[in-house]
Design an enzyme around this catalytic site. Structure first.
Site, PDB file in Angstrom:
ATOM      1  N   THR A 164     -70.776   8.199 -16.823  1.00 35.73           N
ATOM      2  CA  THR A 164     -71.317   7.095 -15.877  1.00 35.73           C
ATOM      3  C   THR A 164     -71.890   5.968 -16.933  1.00 35.73           C
ATOM      4  O   THR A 164     -71.762   4.927 -17.084  1.00 35.73           O
ATOM      5  CB  THR A 164     -72.089   7.070 -14.761  1.00 35.73           C
ATOM      6  OG1 THR A 164     -71.446   8.413 -13.909  1.00 35.73           O
ATOM      7  CG2 THR A 164     -72.349   6.158 -13.930  1.00 35.73           C
ATOM      8  N   GLY A 165     -73.110   6.515 -17.516  1.00 33.27           N
ATOM      9  CA  GLY A 165     -73.827   5.463 -18.326  1.00 33.27           C
ATOM     10  C   GLY A 165     -74.171   4.136 -17.420  1.00 33.27           C
ATOM     11  O   GLY A 165     -74.836   4.288 -16.591  1.00 33.27           O
ATOM     12  N   SER A 179     -74.295  10.190  -7.201  1.00 32.17           N
ATOM     13  CA  SER A 179     -73.372   9.163  -7.396  1.00 32.17           C
ATOM     14  C   SER A 179     -71.919   9.434  -7.034  1.00 32.17           C
ATOM     15  O   SER A 179     -71.430  10.516  -7.363  1.00 32.17           O
ATOM     16  CB  SER A 179     -73.528   8.123  -8.612  1.00 32.17           C
ATOM     17  OG  SER A 179     -72.879   8.861  -9.542  1.00 32.17           O
ATOM     18  N   GLY A 221     -80.866  10.631 -15.370  1.00 32.93           N
ATOM     19  CA  GLY A 221     -81.031  12.091 -16.012  1.00 32.93           C
ATOM     20  C   GLY A 221     -81.645  11.807 -17.600  1.00 32.93           C
ATOM     21  O   GLY A 221     -82.514  12.501 -17.817  1.00 32.93           O
ATOM     22  N   HIS A 259     -81.791   9.466  -9.686  1.00 31.25           N
ATOM     23  CA  HIS A 259     -81.036   8.837  -8.557  1.00 31.25           C
ATOM     24  C   HIS A 259     -80.272  10.202  -7.841  1.00 31.25           C
ATOM     25  O   HIS A 259     -80.022  11.149  -8.298  1.00 31.25           O
ATOM     26  CB  HIS A 259     -80.279   8.052  -8.945  1.00 31.25           C
ATOM     27  CG  HIS A 259     -79.111   8.486  -9.664  1.00 31.25           C
ATOM     28  ND1 HIS A 259     -77.938   9.137  -9.202  1.00 31.25           N
ATOM     29  CD2 HIS A 259     -79.008   8.169 -11.133  1.00 31.25           C
ATOM     30  CE1 HIS A 259     -77.220   9.341 -10.385  1.00 31.25           C
ATOM     31  NE2 HIS A 259     -77.771   9.012 -11.528  1.00 31.25           N
ATOM     32  N   GLY A 260     -80.147   9.762  -6.442  1.00 31.08           N
ATOM     33  CA  GLY A 260     -79.310  10.852  -5.502  1.00 31.08           C
ATOM     34  C   GLY A 260     -77.854  10.749  -6.116  1.00 31.08           C
ATOM     35  O   GLY A 260     -77.493  10.019  -7.182  1.00 31.08           O
ATOM     36  N   ARG A 278     -77.503   2.881  -8.141  1.00 33.45           N
ATOM     37  CA  ARG A 278     -77.748   4.022  -7.749  1.00 33.45           C
ATOM     38  C   ARG A 278     -79.336   4.589  -7.739  1.00 33.45           C
ATOM     39  O   ARG A 278     -79.601   5.336  -6.863  1.00 33.45           O
ATOM     40  CB  ARG A 278     -76.724   5.009  -8.554  1.00 33.45           C
ATOM     41  CG  ARG A 278     -77.075   5.247  -9.934  1.00 33.45           C
ATOM     42  CD  ARG A 278     -75.709   5.997 -10.653  1.00 33.45           C
ATOM     43  NE  ARG A 278     -76.074   6.229 -12.210  1.00 33.45           N
ATOM     44  CZ  ARG A 278     -75.568   5.245 -12.956  1.00 33.45           C
ATOM     45  NH1 ARG A 278     -75.025   4.025 -12.624  1.00 33.45           N
ATOM     46  NH2 ARG A 278     -75.853   5.673 -14.237  1.00 33.45           N
ATOM     47  N   GLU A 309     -79.645   4.465 -17.511  1.00 29.65           N
ATOM     48  CA  GLU A 309     -79.164   5.537 -18.229  1.00 29.65           C
ATOM     49  C   GLU A 309     -78.712   5.106 -19.281  1.00 29.65           C
ATOM     50  O   GLU A 309     -78.446   4.260 -19.957  1.00 29.65           O
ATOM     51  CB  GLU A 309     -77.723   6.034 -17.198  1.00 29.65           C
ATOM     52  CG  GLU A 309     -77.230   7.309 -17.714  1.00 29.65           C
ATOM     53  CD  GLU A 309     -78.057   8.597 -17.932  1.00 29.65           C
ATOM     54  OE1 GLU A 309     -78.906   8.535 -18.792  1.00 29.65           O
ATOM     55  OE2 GLU A 309     -77.754   9.742 -17.014  1.00 29.65           O
ATOM     56  N   ARG A 356     -75.876  16.550 -25.490  1.00 28.97           N
ATOM     57  CA  ARG A 356     -77.031  17.169 -25.707  1.00 28.97           C
ATOM     58  C   ARG A 356     -77.752  17.116 -26.828  1.00 28.97           C
ATOM     59  O   ARG A 356     -79.086  17.618 -26.628  1.00 28.97           O
ATOM     60  CB  ARG A 356     -76.909  18.731 -25.089  1.00 28.97           C
ATOM     61  CG  ARG A 356     -76.544  18.920 -23.494  1.00 28.97           C
ATOM     62  CD  ARG A 356     -78.043  18.469 -22.649  1.00 28.97           C
ATOM     63  NE  ARG A 356     -77.519  18.480 -21.356  1.00 28.97           N
ATOM     64  CZ  ARG A 356     -77.458  17.426 -20.513  1.00 28.97           C
ATOM     65  NH1 ARG A 356     -77.534  16.214 -21.147  1.00 28.97           N
ATOM     66  NH2 ARG A 356     -77.079  17.503 -19.368  1.00 28.97           N
TER      67      ARG A 356
END
EC number: 5.4.2.11
Length: 206
Positions: free
Chosen positions: A22-23, A13, A159, A10-11, A61, A88, A116
């Site tokens: 965010t999740g 946010s 992501g 998504h672009g 989003r 997400e 990560r």
């Protein structure tokens, strides 16, 4: 162009620029985020792509990103299938918290492990492995059949849900996926052979 999959994060946010985890929270796109999605749609159209079906998550989003892309391609009437399996990664107790403040509280090393690593989840959240456990079956049963019928498919998502999918598609291991980063609003195009193996991979930059 048959057997094609386009992935796009998504672009930007509103919470991306606030540096918040965010999740599954549901902020909208920033002005830049809208522009990124519009540009992506124009570039995909210029590349000669036309979608047969489009998928996105249950979060606005990603949905708005997909809508912008389809509008720019003259395909705003194409059904947009929304499913939380593409959401997400759930950051659990970290959701809505400032990343710098979380680092101060928990330490840089611990936060980096949560963000990560493949198998370690934040408190009451999901690891990348957990995310893949819902993304990959959804892809196999609902999305891949369209690709194998020589269709062109869009997935506008997030992501980490996309990283989990890329890990499975490309056969990456838990170490290799750590270095994979997806920029907001940049399309990634895969074409596939008839046996579902990857034929090509292309990134469309602005």
């Amino acid at each position: 162009m048959g057997r094609t999959l386009v992935l796009i994060r998504h672009g930007q946010s509103e919470w991306n620029i606030k540096n918040l985890f965010t999740g599954w929270k549901d902020p909208g796109l920033t002005e830049k985020g809208h522009a990124e999605a519009i540009t992506a749609g124009k570039n995909l159209k210029a590349a000669g792509l036309k979608f047969d079906i489009a998928y996105t998550s249950a979060l606005q989003r990603a949905q708005k990103t997909a809508q912008h892309i389809l509008e720019q391609m003259g395909q705003s009437d194409l059904p947009l299938i929304k499913n939380s399996a593409l959401n997400e990664r759930d950051y659990g107790d970290l959701s809505g918290l400032n990343k710098d403040e979380v680092r101060q509280q928990w330490g840089e090393q611990q936060v980096q492990i949560w963000r990560r690593s493949y198998a370690v989840a934040p408190p009451n959240g999901e690891s990348l492995r957990d995310t893949g456990a819902r993304v990959w079956p959804y892809y196999l049963y609902h999305i891949q059949p369209h690709i194998l019928r020589s269709q062109t498919v869009l997935i506008a998502a997030h992501g980490n849900s996309l990283r989990a999918l890329i890990m499975a598609l490309e056969g990456l291991n838990s170490e290799e996926i750590i270095s994979q980063e997806l920029t907001t609003g940049i399309p990634l195009i895969y074409t596939f052979n008839s046996d579902s193996t990857i034929s090509s991979k292309t990134i469309i930059t602005p």
